[in-house]
Design a protein around this motif. Structure first.
Motif, PDB file in Angstrom:
ATOM      1  N   THR A  49       0.860  -1.184   0.000  1.00 62.28           N
ATOM      2  CA  THR A  49       0.000   0.000   0.000  1.00 62.28           C
ATOM      3  C   THR A  49       0.892   1.230   0.000  1.00 62.28           C
ATOM      4  OG1 THR A  49      -1.803  -1.102   1.182  1.00 62.28           O
ATOM      5  CG2 THR A  49      -1.759   1.298   1.258  1.00 62.28           C
ATOM      6  N   VAL A  50       0.594   2.196  -0.886  1.00 63.07           N
ATOM      7  CA  VAL A  50       1.381   3.422  -0.979  1.00 63.07           C
ATOM      8  C   VAL A  50       0.466   4.624  -0.760  1.00 63.07           C
ATOM      9  CG1 VAL A  50       2.826   4.883  -2.441  1.00 63.07           C
ATOM     10  CG2 VAL A  50       3.030   2.379  -2.574  1.00 63.07           C
ATOM     11  N   HIS A  51       0.816   5.432   0.245  1.00 58.61           N
ATOM     12  CA  HIS A  51       0.090   6.672   0.545  1.00 58.61           C
ATOM     13  C   HIS A  51       0.998   7.852   0.243  1.00 58.61           C
ATOM     14  CE1 HIS A  51      -3.456   5.151   2.786  1.00 58.61           C
ATOM     15  NE2 HIS A  51      -2.646   4.157   3.146  1.00 58.61           N
ATOM     16  N   TYR A  52       0.426   8.885  -0.374  1.00 60.52           N
ATOM     17  CA  TYR A  52       1.136  10.155  -0.535  1.00 60.52           C
ATOM     18  C   TYR A  52       0.502  11.191   0.388  1.00 60.52           C
ATOM     19  CZ  TYR A  52       3.309   8.224  -4.730  1.00 60.52           C
ATOM     20  OH  TYR A  52       4.029   7.451  -5.603  1.00 60.52           O
ATOM     21  N   PRO A  53       1.322  12.109   0.934  1.00 58.98           N
ATOM     22  CA  PRO A  53       0.770  13.123   1.843  1.00 58.98           C
ATOM     23  C   PRO A  53      -0.362  13.917   1.185  1.00 58.98           C
ATOM     24  CG  PRO A  53       3.167  13.169   1.873  1.00 58.98           C
ATOM     25  CD  PRO A  53       2.778  12.232   0.767  1.00 58.98           C
ATOM     26  N   GLU A  54      -1.427  14.118   1.936  1.00 59.02           N
ATOM     27  CA  GLU A  54      -2.579  14.924   1.536  1.00 59.02           C
ATOM     28  C   GLU A  54      -3.405  14.313   0.408  1.00 59.02           C
ATOM     29  OE1 GLU A  54      -1.326  18.895   0.675  1.00 59.02           O
ATOM     30  OE2 GLU A  54      -0.284  19.142   2.583  1.00 59.02           O
ATOM     31  N   ALA A  55      -3.051  13.122  -0.046  1.00 60.72           N
ATOM     32  CA  ALA A  55      -3.867  12.447  -1.064  1.00 60.72           C
ATOM     33  C   ALA A  55      -5.137  11.906  -0.397  1.00 60.72           C
ATOM     34  CB  ALA A  55      -3.087  11.313  -1.717  1.00 60.72           C
ATOM     35  N   PRO A  56      -6.267  11.941  -1.108  1.00 62.86           N
ATOM     36  CA  PRO A  56      -7.522  11.477  -0.491  1.00 62.86           C
ATOM     37  C   PRO A  56      -7.549   9.986  -0.231  1.00 62.86           C
ATOM     38  CG  PRO A  56      -7.847  11.983  -2.829  1.00 62.86           C
ATOM     39  CD  PRO A  56      -6.478  12.465  -2.470  1.00 62.86           C
ATOM     40  N   GLY A  57      -6.723   9.217  -0.940  1.00 58.56           N
ATOM     41  CA  GLY A  57      -6.682   7.779  -0.742  1.00 58.56           C
ATOM     42  C   GLY A  57      -5.355   7.228  -1.207  1.00 58.56           C
ATOM     43  N   PRO A  58      -5.089   5.967  -0.964  1.00 59.36           N
ATOM     44  CA  PRO A  58      -3.810   5.379  -1.370  1.00 59.36           C
ATOM     45  C   PRO A  58      -3.701   5.238  -2.884  1.00 59.36           C
ATOM     46  CG  PRO A  58      -5.238   3.690  -0.468  1.00 59.36           C
ATOM     47  CD  PRO A  58      -5.931   4.993  -0.241  1.00 59.36           C
ATOM     48  N   ALA A  59      -2.485   5.449  -3.403  1.00 60.73           N
ATOM     49  CA  ALA A  59      -2.237   5.238  -4.829  1.00 60.73           C
ATOM     50  C   ALA A  59      -2.271   3.754  -5.163  1.00 60.73           C
ATOM     51  CB  ALA A  59      -0.890   5.842  -5.229  1.00 60.73           C
ATOM     52  N   LEU A  60      -1.773   2.928  -4.242  1.00 60.14           N
ATOM     53  CA  LEU A  60      -1.858   1.474  -4.356  1.00 60.14           C
ATOM     54  C   LEU A  60      -2.420   0.938  -3.044  1.00 60.14           C
ATOM     55  CD1 LEU A  60       1.638   0.637  -5.954  1.00 60.14           C
ATOM     56  CD2 LEU A  60      -0.552   0.901  -7.143  1.00 60.14           C
ATOM     57  N   ARG A  61      -3.265  -0.086  -3.129  1.00 58.10           N
ATOM     58  CA  ARG A  61      -3.925  -0.605  -1.934  1.00 58.10           C
ATOM     59  C   ARG A  61      -3.832  -2.132  -1.891  1.00 58.10           C
ATOM     60  NH1 ARG A  61      -8.382   1.831   0.553  1.00 58.10           N
ATOM     61  NH2 ARG A  61      -8.773   3.007  -1.376  1.00 58.10           N
ATOM     62  N   ASP A  62      -3.099  -2.656  -0.896  1.00 62.09           N
ATOM     63  CA  ASP A  62      -3.003  -4.107  -0.666  1.00 62.09           C
ATOM     64  C   ASP A  62      -2.701  -4.883  -1.942  1.00 62.09           C
ATOM     65  OD1 ASP A  62      -3.487  -3.922   2.065  1.00 62.09           O
ATOM     66  OD2 ASP A  62      -5.657  -3.961   1.787  1.00 62.09           O
ATOM     67  N   VAL A  63      -1.685  -4.448  -2.654  1.00 69.17           N
ATOM     68  CA  VAL A  63      -1.349  -5.068  -3.943  1.00 69.17           C
ATOM     69  C   VAL A  63      -0.594  -6.369  -3.729  1.00 69.17           C
ATOM     70  CG1 VAL A  63      -0.009  -4.808  -6.081  1.00 69.17           C
ATOM     71  CG2 VAL A  63      -1.340  -2.880  -5.185  1.00 69.17           C
ATOM     72  N   GLU A  64      -1.118  -7.434  -4.303  1.00 69.67           N
ATOM     73  CA  GLU A  64      -0.440  -8.733  -4.348  1.00 69.67           C
ATOM     74  C   GLU A  64      -0.150  -9.028  -5.815  1.00 69.67           C
ATOM     75  OE1 GLU A  64       0.449 -10.799  -1.981  1.00 69.67           O
ATOM     76  OE2 GLU A  64      -0.620 -10.123  -0.179  1.00 69.67           O
ATOM     77  N   LEU A  65       1.123  -9.104  -6.175  1.00 68.69           N
ATOM     78  CA  LEU A  65       1.477  -9.256  -7.588  1.00 68.69           C
ATOM     79  C   LEU A  65       2.799 -10.008  -7.704  1.00 68.69           C
ATOM     80  CD1 LEU A  65       1.037  -8.501 -10.618  1.00 68.69           C
ATOM     81  CD2 LEU A  65       2.328  -6.397 -10.145  1.00 68.69           C
ATOM     82  N   THR A  66       2.855 -10.947  -8.627  1.00 68.50           N
ATOM     83  CA  THR A  66       4.094 -11.666  -8.920  1.00 68.50           C
ATOM     84  C   THR A  66       4.328 -11.659 -10.419  1.00 68.50           C
ATOM     85  OG1 THR A  66       3.808 -13.131  -7.018  1.00 68.50           O
ATOM     86  CG2 THR A  66       5.336 -13.836  -8.732  1.00 68.50           C
ATOM     87  N   VAL A  67       5.526 -11.249 -10.839  1.00 68.36           N
ATOM     88  CA  VAL A  67       5.918 -11.261 -12.244  1.00 68.36           C
ATOM     89  C   VAL A  67       7.107 -12.205 -12.368  1.00 68.36           C
ATOM     90  CG1 VAL A  67       6.684  -9.906 -14.223  1.00 68.36           C
ATOM     91  CG2 VAL A  67       5.141  -8.880 -12.534  1.00 68.36           C
TER      92      VAL A  67
END
Length: 542
Positions: A8-26
């Motif tokens: 999960t990635v949050h930026y200051p003052e953003a209304p919501g997370p840019a990424l949320r609980d991401v599960e990914l495998t490449v």
């Protein structure tokens, strides 16, 4: 090879997370295509792969990203240079040396690679990417496709296991884009490099992808095989949209796949009339908005534009096409008045914009350049919009409404330099179009825009034309040209080599034909919306 563990990635003052609980495998040796609307978090996802997010961008990252089993939290991004190579949207902005050979060697110098190994790797990379003849060329003299291949080569010399590409073909003409994609697929298939690429022009690359990662815009991520994800994706290339319309399953990913199934659709459309386009040329009795005669542009002894003559009718949308370096941008600047012009004349409603004040020229002709961020100088989006309203003497909120039509949801307090490339372009487009001059010149206006934003922008362009303005846009985006332009002018080495109605020019060109035209050839359909309207009209008559 790449693992996102509940990231999960949050930026200051953003209304919501840019990424949320991401599960990914490449996995190793995969070509992974990342898609989503402008501002959906694609750049954040790419930046997290080598630790640029959050080490460089700020914000907070929860969870863990691992590359080759190494956590990005365990070391700074510079220590991932041997493992992850990254190429941004503008290769020229990332170059640090002057010539191709020096640029290929630079990363290895920073990593302390022995000189004899450096020489060997430079030679291998030159051959791998097909740029050996460019080795001593100055970087600024290269075409866009050549610069993109050099930028890829500069990170490949470090022998990274992962290559991250942000909009690798957005600034390239169709032929150059094919060259770059051929080099990328060779890296995947022959060398086992894992490639993660974000690209709005999905029609160019989706057929090569092993995995599709879709960001819906709420912070979540959907990943899987391309046909599976495209069934639910909010963005899709024209050939997929055509497959959805026709009910084809599985959805086609390439023109070849679609043509094999299109016989029935071609039969349905055979007798259907195509919708009329706008005005392709200046008609008898019309007064053109812009008249250019024998325009010449040179840089030193190098000719960029060779005695080009063109007229723009009121209400016309004209596309200026041609390979990188053909003279499109030079011609636009000469027509706008602030660029060099060594010969010829330009008249906009009877006035040469080069011979009047800047304020008067703004009312005659407006230009959005290839690097639109250069026009932004205030601290917030709101200030840029307010300033545009004041300078253009239009009602308050005009610029903001234009921006929301292009890319809704951009917060007014954000700094323009913190916006994504597509969001920044949308802001500059809104600022320039606020003045709504008689002639609008646009240089690569769809770069960084998703399909929805391009559709909204196309509606805006048509609206400007319906008000009697003339629009000239230089672009490599054949799908956008197919949907919005009345006429196409093709440049090659500074000269006009084709000029005519859009359908006549693009259908006859293998390089500039849109996907729908290729699928339904020899019938002259250009877009999915044209096909949809024709089928709907047939049903209404039954």
């Amino acid at each position: 090879m790449i693992e996102f563990d509940r990231v999960t990635v949050h930026y200051p003052e953003a209304p919501g997370p840019a990424l949320r609980d991401v599960e990914l495998t490449v996995g190793e040796g995969e070509l992974c295509l990342v898609v989503g609307r402008t501002g959906s978090g694609k750049s954040t996802l790419l930046g997290a792969i080598n630790g640029l997010v959050p080490h460089f961008t700020g914000g907070h990252l929860h969870g863990e990203v691992r590359v080759g089993g190494v956590s990005t939290a365990s070391r700074p991004p510079r220590e991932f240079a041997h493992l992850v190579g990254r190429v941004g949207q503008d290769p020229l902005a990332g170059f640090v040396t002057d010539t191709v050979e020096d640029e290929l060697a630079y990363t290895m110098e920073q990593l302390g690679v022995p000189p004899e190994v450096m020489r060997k790797r430079v030679e291998e990379t030159l051959d791998l990417l097909g740029i050996a003849e460019l080795r001593r060329r100055p970087l600024r003299t290269l075409s866009g496709g050549q610069q993109q291949r050099v930028a890829i080569g500069a990170v490949l010399t470090a022998h990274p296991a992962v290559l991250v590409l942000d909009e690798p073909t957005s600034a390239l003409d169709p032929t150059a884009a094919e060259d770059v994609l051929a080099a990328i697929t060779r890296l995947v298939h022959d060398l086992g490099v894992t490639v993660v690429a974000a690209e709005h022009r999905m029609e160019r690359i989706v057929q090569y992808a092993d995995r599709l990662v879709h960001l819906p815009g709420d912070g979540s991520v959907l990943a899987g095989a391309p046909p599976e994800i495209l069934d639910v994706s909010s963005v899709a290339p024209p050939v997929v949209e055509l497959g959805r319309l026709a009910g084809w399953r599985p959805l086609p990913l390439s023109v070849r796949d679609a043509r094999r199934r299109a016989a029935g659709l071609r039969d349905q459309l055979r007798e259907r009339p195509r919708p009329a386009r706008g005005r392709a040329a200046v008609g008898e009795g019309d007064r053109p908005r812009l008249v250019a005669r024998r325009v010449v542009v040179r840089y030193g002894r190098v000719p960029a534009v060779r005695e080009v003559s063109v007229e723009l009718a009121p209400g016309a949308v004209v596309a200026l096409m041609g390979r990188n370096g053909s003279g499109k941008s030079s011609l636009l600047w000469a027509l706008q008045g602030s660029g060099p012009r060594q010969g010829g004349t330009v008249s906009v409603d009877g006035t040469d914009p080069a011979k009047v004040s800047a304020a008067e020229a703004r009312a005659l002709v407006g230009l959005v350049p290839q690097t639109p961020g250069d026009l932004l100088y205030l601290e917030t989006v709101a200030e840029e919009c307010e300033q545009a309203d004041r300078e253009s003497e239009v009602p308050e909120g005009t610029c903001r409404r234009l921006l929301d039509r292009l890319t809704p949801g951009i917060r007014p307090e954000r700094h323009p330099r913190d916006l994504s490339e597509g969001q920044r372009l949308s802001l500059v487009l809104a600022v320039q179009l606020t003045a709504a001059p008689a002639v609008v010149l646009l240089d690569e206006p769809t770069r960084g825009l998703d399909y929805h934003a391009k559709a909204s922008f196309g509606d805006l362009v048509r609206e400007l034309a319906s008000e009697g303005r003339a629009v000239l846009l230089a672009t490599h985006d054949v799908e956008f040209v197919a949907g919005v332009s009345d006429r196409v002018v093709v440049l090659a080495e500074g000269e006009i080599v084709a000029d005519g109605p859009t359908a006549d020019v693009v259908v006859a060109s293998p390089a500039f034909a849109p996907q729908v035209a290729k699928v339904l050839s020899p019938q002259p359909w250009l877009t999915v919306s044209e096909v949809r309207d024709a089928l709907a009209g047939a049903e209404a008559r039954v």
